[in-house]
Design a protein around this motif. Structure first.
Motif, PDB file in Angstrom:
ATOM      1  N   MET A 165       0.854  -1.186   0.000  1.00  0.00           N
ATOM      2  CA  MET A 165       0.000   0.000   0.000  1.00  0.00           C
ATOM      3  C   MET A 165       0.890   1.236   0.000  1.00  0.00           C
ATOM      4  SD  MET A 165      -2.948   1.052   2.768  1.00  0.00           S
ATOM      5  CE  MET A 165      -3.755  -0.525   2.538  1.00  0.00           C
ATOM      6  N   THR A 166       0.561   2.218  -0.800  1.00  0.00           N
ATOM      7  CA  THR A 166       1.358   3.424  -0.880  1.00  0.00           C
ATOM      8  C   THR A 166       0.678   4.572  -0.174  1.00  0.00           C
ATOM      9  OG1 THR A 166       0.336   4.164  -2.929  1.00  0.00           O
ATOM     10  CG2 THR A 166       2.231   2.692  -3.137  1.00  0.00           C
ATOM     11  N   LEU A 167       1.481   5.586   0.130  1.00  0.00           N
ATOM     12  CA  LEU A 167       0.920   6.762   0.777  1.00  0.00           C
ATOM     13  C   LEU A 167      -0.036   7.490  -0.154  1.00  0.00           C
ATOM     14  CD1 LEU A 167       0.945   8.426   3.334  1.00  0.00           C
ATOM     15  CD2 LEU A 167       2.755   9.816   2.374  1.00  0.00           C
ATOM     16  N   GLU A 168       0.258   7.450  -1.477  1.00  0.00           N
ATOM     17  CA  GLU A 168      -0.660   8.090  -2.408  1.00  0.00           C
ATOM     18  C   GLU A 168      -2.054   7.498  -2.290  1.00  0.00           C
ATOM     19  OE1 GLU A 168       3.341   8.132  -4.626  1.00  0.00           O
ATOM     20  OE2 GLU A 168       2.306   6.921  -3.158  1.00  0.00           O
ATOM     21  N   ALA A 169      -2.116   6.178  -2.037  1.00  0.00           N
ATOM     22  CA  ALA A 169      -3.408   5.504  -1.953  1.00  0.00           C
ATOM     23  C   ALA A 169      -4.143   5.821  -0.664  1.00  0.00           C
ATOM     24  CB  ALA A 169      -3.211   3.988  -2.073  1.00  0.00           C
ATOM     25  N   THR A 170      -3.410   6.241   0.365  1.00  0.00           N
ATOM     26  CA  THR A 170      -4.050   6.448   1.655  1.00  0.00           C
ATOM     27  C   THR A 170      -4.162   7.910   2.047  1.00  0.00           C
ATOM     28  OG1 THR A 170      -1.900   6.136   2.731  1.00  0.00           O
ATOM     29  CG2 THR A 170      -3.317   4.200   2.544  1.00  0.00           C
ATOM     30  N   HIS A 171      -3.219   8.730   1.633  1.00  0.00           N
ATOM     31  CA  HIS A 171      -3.221  10.119   2.084  1.00  0.00           C
ATOM     32  C   HIS A 171      -3.009  11.139   0.963  1.00  0.00           C
ATOM     33  CE1 HIS A 171      -3.233   9.605   6.553  1.00  0.00           C
ATOM     34  NE2 HIS A 171      -2.981   8.378   6.155  1.00  0.00           N
ATOM     35  N   GLY A 172      -2.765  10.678  -0.261  1.00  0.00           N
ATOM     36  CA  GLY A 172      -2.721  11.576  -1.394  1.00  0.00           C
ATOM     37  C   GLY A 172      -1.493  12.453  -1.516  1.00  0.00           C
ATOM     38  N   ARG A 173      -0.402  12.146  -0.816  1.00  0.00           N
ATOM     39  CA  ARG A 173       0.810  12.925  -0.962  1.00  0.00           C
ATOM     40  C   ARG A 173       2.013  12.018  -0.742  1.00  0.00           C
ATOM     41  NH1 ARG A 173       3.266  14.058   3.889  1.00  0.00           N
ATOM     42  NH2 ARG A 173       2.045  13.593   5.752  1.00  0.00           N
ATOM     43  N   SER A 187      10.779   7.645  -4.982  1.00  0.00           N
ATOM     44  CA  SER A 187       9.785   6.606  -5.231  1.00  0.00           C
ATOM     45  C   SER A 187      10.348   5.566  -6.191  1.00  0.00           C
ATOM     46  CB  SER A 187       8.505   7.211  -5.810  1.00  0.00           C
ATOM     47  OG  SER A 187       8.696   7.585  -7.152  1.00  0.00           O
ATOM     48  N   VAL A 188       9.794   4.371  -6.125  1.00  0.00           N
ATOM     49  CA  VAL A 188      10.234   3.295  -7.008  1.00  0.00           C
ATOM     50  C   VAL A 188      10.041   3.691  -8.466  1.00  0.00           C
ATOM     51  CG1 VAL A 188       9.773   0.912  -7.683  1.00  0.00           C
ATOM     52  CG2 VAL A 188       9.824   1.511  -5.270  1.00  0.00           C
ATOM     53  N   ASP A 189       8.964   4.387  -8.766  1.00  0.00           N
ATOM     54  CA  ASP A 189       8.671   4.771 -10.151  1.00  0.00           C
ATOM     55  C   ASP A 189       9.688   5.761 -10.719  1.00  0.00           C
ATOM     56  OD1 ASP A 189       6.452   3.155 -10.186  1.00  0.00           O
ATOM     57  OD2 ASP A 189       5.068   4.750  -9.610  1.00  0.00           O
ATOM     58  N   SER A 210       9.879  -5.755  -7.773  1.00  0.00           N
ATOM     59  CA  SER A 210       9.971  -6.583  -6.569  1.00  0.00           C
ATOM     60  C   SER A 210       9.806  -5.830  -5.257  1.00  0.00           C
ATOM     61  CB  SER A 210      11.322  -7.317  -6.552  1.00  0.00           C
ATOM     62  OG  SER A 210      12.404  -6.403  -6.543  1.00  0.00           O
ATOM     63  N   PHE A 211       9.786  -4.499  -5.272  1.00  0.00           N
ATOM     64  CA  PHE A 211       9.645  -3.748  -4.032  1.00  0.00           C
ATOM     65  C   PHE A 211       8.174  -3.612  -3.628  1.00  0.00           C
ATOM     66  CE2 PHE A 211      13.983  -2.830  -3.803  1.00  0.00           C
ATOM     67  CZ  PHE A 211      14.259  -2.025  -2.717  1.00  0.00           C
ATOM     68  N   VAL A 212       7.949  -3.434  -2.327  1.00  0.00           N
ATOM     69  CA  VAL A 212       6.655  -2.981  -1.808  1.00  0.00           C
ATOM     70  C   VAL A 212       6.743  -1.461  -1.779  1.00  0.00           C
ATOM     71  CG1 VAL A 212       5.026  -3.024   0.121  1.00  0.00           C
ATOM     72  CG2 VAL A 212       6.381  -5.069  -0.440  1.00  0.00           C
ATOM     73  N   ALA A 213       6.130  -0.819  -2.757  1.00  0.00           N
ATOM     74  CA  ALA A 213       6.317   0.617  -2.963  1.00  0.00           C
ATOM     75  C   ALA A 213       5.599   1.439  -1.892  1.00  0.00           C
ATOM     76  CB  ALA A 213       5.806   1.011  -4.348  1.00  0.00           C
ATOM     77  N   GLY A 214       6.251   2.541  -1.481  1.00  0.00           N
ATOM     78  CA  GLY A 214       5.626   3.513  -0.596  1.00  0.00           C
ATOM     79  C   GLY A 214       5.579   3.150   0.868  1.00  0.00           C
ATOM     80  N   SER A 215       6.279   2.096   1.289  1.00  0.00           N
ATOM     81  CA  SER A 215       6.134   1.642   2.674  1.00  0.00           C
ATOM     82  C   SER A 215       6.755   2.603   3.689  1.00  0.00           C
ATOM     83  CB  SER A 215       6.723   0.237   2.856  1.00  0.00           C
ATOM     84  OG  SER A 215       8.071   0.176   2.441  1.00  0.00           O
ATOM     85  N   MET A 216       7.792   3.343   3.310  1.00  0.00           N
ATOM     86  CA  MET A 216       8.360   4.327   4.235  1.00  0.00           C
ATOM     87  C   MET A 216       7.365   5.460   4.484  1.00  0.00           C
ATOM     88  SD  MET A 216      11.454   3.272   5.053  1.00  0.00           S
ATOM     89  CE  MET A 216      12.541   4.633   5.479  1.00  0.00           C
ATOM     90  N   SER A 217       6.775   5.981   3.425  1.00  0.00           N
ATOM     91  CA  SER A 217       5.771   7.032   3.577  1.00  0.00           C
ATOM     92  C   SER A 217       4.548   6.521   4.323  1.00  0.00           C
ATOM     93  CB  SER A 217       5.353   7.563   2.204  1.00  0.00           C
ATOM     94  OG  SER A 217       6.407   8.250   1.582  1.00  0.00           O
ATOM     95  N   PHE A 218       4.162   5.277   4.041  1.00  0.00           N
ATOM     96  CA  PHE A 218       3.021   4.691   4.740  1.00  0.00           C
ATOM     97  C   PHE A 218       3.300   4.579   6.238  1.00  0.00           C
ATOM     98  CE2 PHE A 218       0.228   0.740   5.397  1.00  0.00           C
ATOM     99  CZ  PHE A 218      -0.899   1.503   5.644  1.00  0.00           C
ATOM    100  N   ALA A 219       4.526   4.213   6.603  1.00  0.00           N
ATOM    101  CA  ALA A 219       4.891   4.133   8.021  1.00  0.00           C
ATOM    102  C   ALA A 219       4.763   5.500   8.690  1.00  0.00           C
ATOM    103  CB  ALA A 219       6.309   3.592   8.170  1.00  0.00           C
ATOM    104  N   ILE A 220       5.199   6.554   8.005  1.00  0.00           N
ATOM    105  CA  ILE A 220       5.064   7.903   8.560  1.00  0.00           C
ATOM    106  C   ILE A 220       3.593   8.254   8.743  1.00  0.00           C
ATOM    107  CG2 ILE A 220       5.456  10.353   8.104  1.00  0.00           C
ATOM    108  CD1 ILE A 220       8.075   9.557   6.728  1.00  0.00           C
ATOM    109  N   ALA A 221       2.758   7.896   7.767  1.00  0.00           N
ATOM    110  CA  ALA A 221       1.329   8.163   7.868  1.00  0.00           C
ATOM    111  C   ALA A 221       0.707   7.427   9.055  1.00  0.00           C
ATOM    112  CB  ALA A 221       0.628   7.760   6.569  1.00  0.00           C
ATOM    113  N   ILE A 222       1.128   6.192   9.292  1.00  0.00           N
ATOM    114  CA  ILE A 222       0.636   5.425  10.439  1.00  0.00           C
ATOM    115  C   ILE A 222       1.054   6.098  11.742  1.00  0.00           C
ATOM    116  CG2 ILE A 222       0.866   3.242  11.691  1.00  0.00           C
ATOM    117  CD1 ILE A 222       1.230   1.914   8.915  1.00  0.00           C
ATOM    118  N   GLY A 223       2.340   6.461  11.828  1.00  0.00           N
ATOM    119  CA  GLY A 223       2.828   7.135  13.031  1.00  0.00           C
ATOM    120  C   GLY A 223       2.106   8.438  13.295  1.00  0.00           C
ATOM    121  N   ASP A 224       1.856   9.209  12.237  1.00  0.00           N
ATOM    122  CA  ASP A 224       1.112  10.466  12.384  1.00  0.00           C
ATOM    123  C   ASP A 224      -0.307  10.210  12.881  1.00  0.00           C
ATOM    124  OD1 ASP A 224       3.242  12.022  11.541  1.00  0.00           O
ATOM    125  OD2 ASP A 224       2.507  12.266   9.487  1.00  0.00           O
ATOM    126  N   ALA A 225      -0.961   9.181  12.343  1.00  0.00           N
ATOM    127  CA  ALA A 225      -2.341   8.883  12.730  1.00  0.00           C
ATOM    128  C   ALA A 225      -2.438   8.524  14.209  1.00  0.00           C
ATOM    129  CB  ALA A 225      -2.888   7.745  11.868  1.00  0.00           C
TER     130      ALA A 225
END
Length: 380
Positions: free
Chosen positions: A1-9, A58-60, A210-225
């Motif tokens: 899951m990427t941050l774009e998919a959850t928080h749009g940035r 980003s991976v892209d 092969s990467f799980v894209a956006g996981s660092m940003s997703f972790a920050i989003a989780i911590g912020d939440a």
């Protein structure tokens, strides 16, 4: 899951101000493993203060010919509590691995998103002045090196470089990822059950696959939440479950704990006596560095490869396996892993059968897998 998919940035760089949320979120995604997030956060902050913010790519955005050398710690997290990481020699593993194939690393990355293992790549990126990839090779933490997305795409964990705090280094060339894990585990024991390792070096083109894209940003989003829920007197565990797309499994108190460091791992079981709505039930957690199986009153609730997460019952701050204590009041959650882990090949690498639990794989929502778990070549 990427941050774009959850928080749009998406972040473009990691600063000191991002570290606390990143460490919290990474420890949550790490399912109890990946090392102490507090110590890792201190090291990352120090590195950024010394060398400056770390570029997050980003991976892209990766060029096809980029040469990525991930990095992590290997060993038992129970040891890292007493033997703190000394990061002056951290960059050696990246440099040794790159040199072994006559390349220079253009980027580094997390082998796994989890606790201290999400902080060490920040330190290495700052030391070497190279960008860090917004992603990792698992989407959670797992105890063994071959348990990554890369082998699903034919990328093996060899060559591999290890280094300890004394400056000892070792480059391992094995026939596949399983043998690389066996050799590296024994070497890490000789290095004090806590060493640095770099492996799964790959190109930008391979990383996009092969990467799980956006996981660092997703972790920050989780911590912020979680921090926002704490600040606004919301239910942090409920907010966390919603952010993860998962659910709360159990609320209770640690009533029994068995844990030992063996074979380079922290292995054990915790019993959690139910409180509140779960009064009268007992949840059993089985772990090998990470939480791998949860049963309640003898019934399977959720299993690896999906996430099993333990947090403080009031604050939702993550509780790693080495920091579990008798009497702690905890909330246990589960959340879905990357869907590639639920393929036949993914389950063969990291399903409950690999760890010898003798139960079928269950998804995070409690349903059994649609197909039987395979019997692979290698068993723990």
């Amino acid at each position: 899951m990427t941050l774009e998919a959850t928080h749009g940035r998406r972040l473009k760089r990691i600063t000191v101000e991002d570290i606390d949320s990143l460490a919290r979120g990474a420890a949550i995604l790490g399912t109890g493993g990946g090392g102490d997030p507090y110590v890792g956060a201190l090291l990352a902050k120090q590195a950024i203060e010394e060398f400056g913010p770390v570029e997050l790519v980003s991976v892209d955005e990766l060029p096809d010919d980029a040469f990525i050398v991930p990095i992590a710690a290997i060993g038992a997290p129970t040891v890292s509590v007493e033997k703190l990481d000394t990061v002056e020699k951290l960059h050696l593993t990246i440099e040794k691995l790159a040199a072994s194939v006559n390349r220079t690393a253009t980027h580094t990355a997390c082998l796994e998103i989890g606790g201290s293992n999400s902080m060490l790549p920040i330190v290495a990126a700052a030391q070497l002045g190279i960008p860090l990839i917004d992603g990792d090779l698992i989407g959670r933490a797992f105890p063994e090196i071959q348990m990554g997305m890369a082998p699903l795409y034919g990328i093996q964990a060899t060559p591999m470089a290890l280094a300890d705090e004394k400056g000892n280094t070792l480059v391992i060339e094995a026939i596949d990822s399983f043998w690389a894990e066996r050799f590296a585990r024994q070497a890490s024991i000789e290095m004090g059950c806590n060493a640095f390792n770099s492996t799964y070096a790959m190109t930008g083109a391979q990383a996009r696959e092969s990467f799980v894209a956006g996981s660092m940003s997703f972790a920050i989003a989780i911590g912020d939440a979680v921090a926002n829920a704490q600040h606004n007197n919301l239910n942090p565990c409920g907010v966390l479950a919603e952010t993860l797309g998962g659910r709360v499994v159990h609320l209770g108190k640690v009533s029994d704990l068995q844990r030992q460091t063996t074979g380079g791992f922290a292995k054990g079981q915790a019993m959690i006596e139910g409180m509140g709505p779960d009064t009268g039930s007992v949840l059993s957690l089985h772990f090998q560095n990470e939480h791998l199986l949860a049963t309640r009153d003898g019934t399977v609730v959720t299993t690896t490869p999906d996430l099993i997460i333990v947090v403080d019952a009031e604050s939702a701050e993550p509780v790693t396996t080495e920091n579990l204590r008798y009497g702690q009041r905890v909330c246990v959650l589960t959340a879905p892993s990357d869907p590639r882990w639920h393929t036949i090949e993914g389950l063969d690498l990291a399903g409950p059968g690999y760890f010898g639990y003798g139960v079928p794989s269950h998804r995070w929502d409690g349903t059994p897998e649609e197909h039987p778990e395979p019997i692979g070549r290698y068993r723990a």
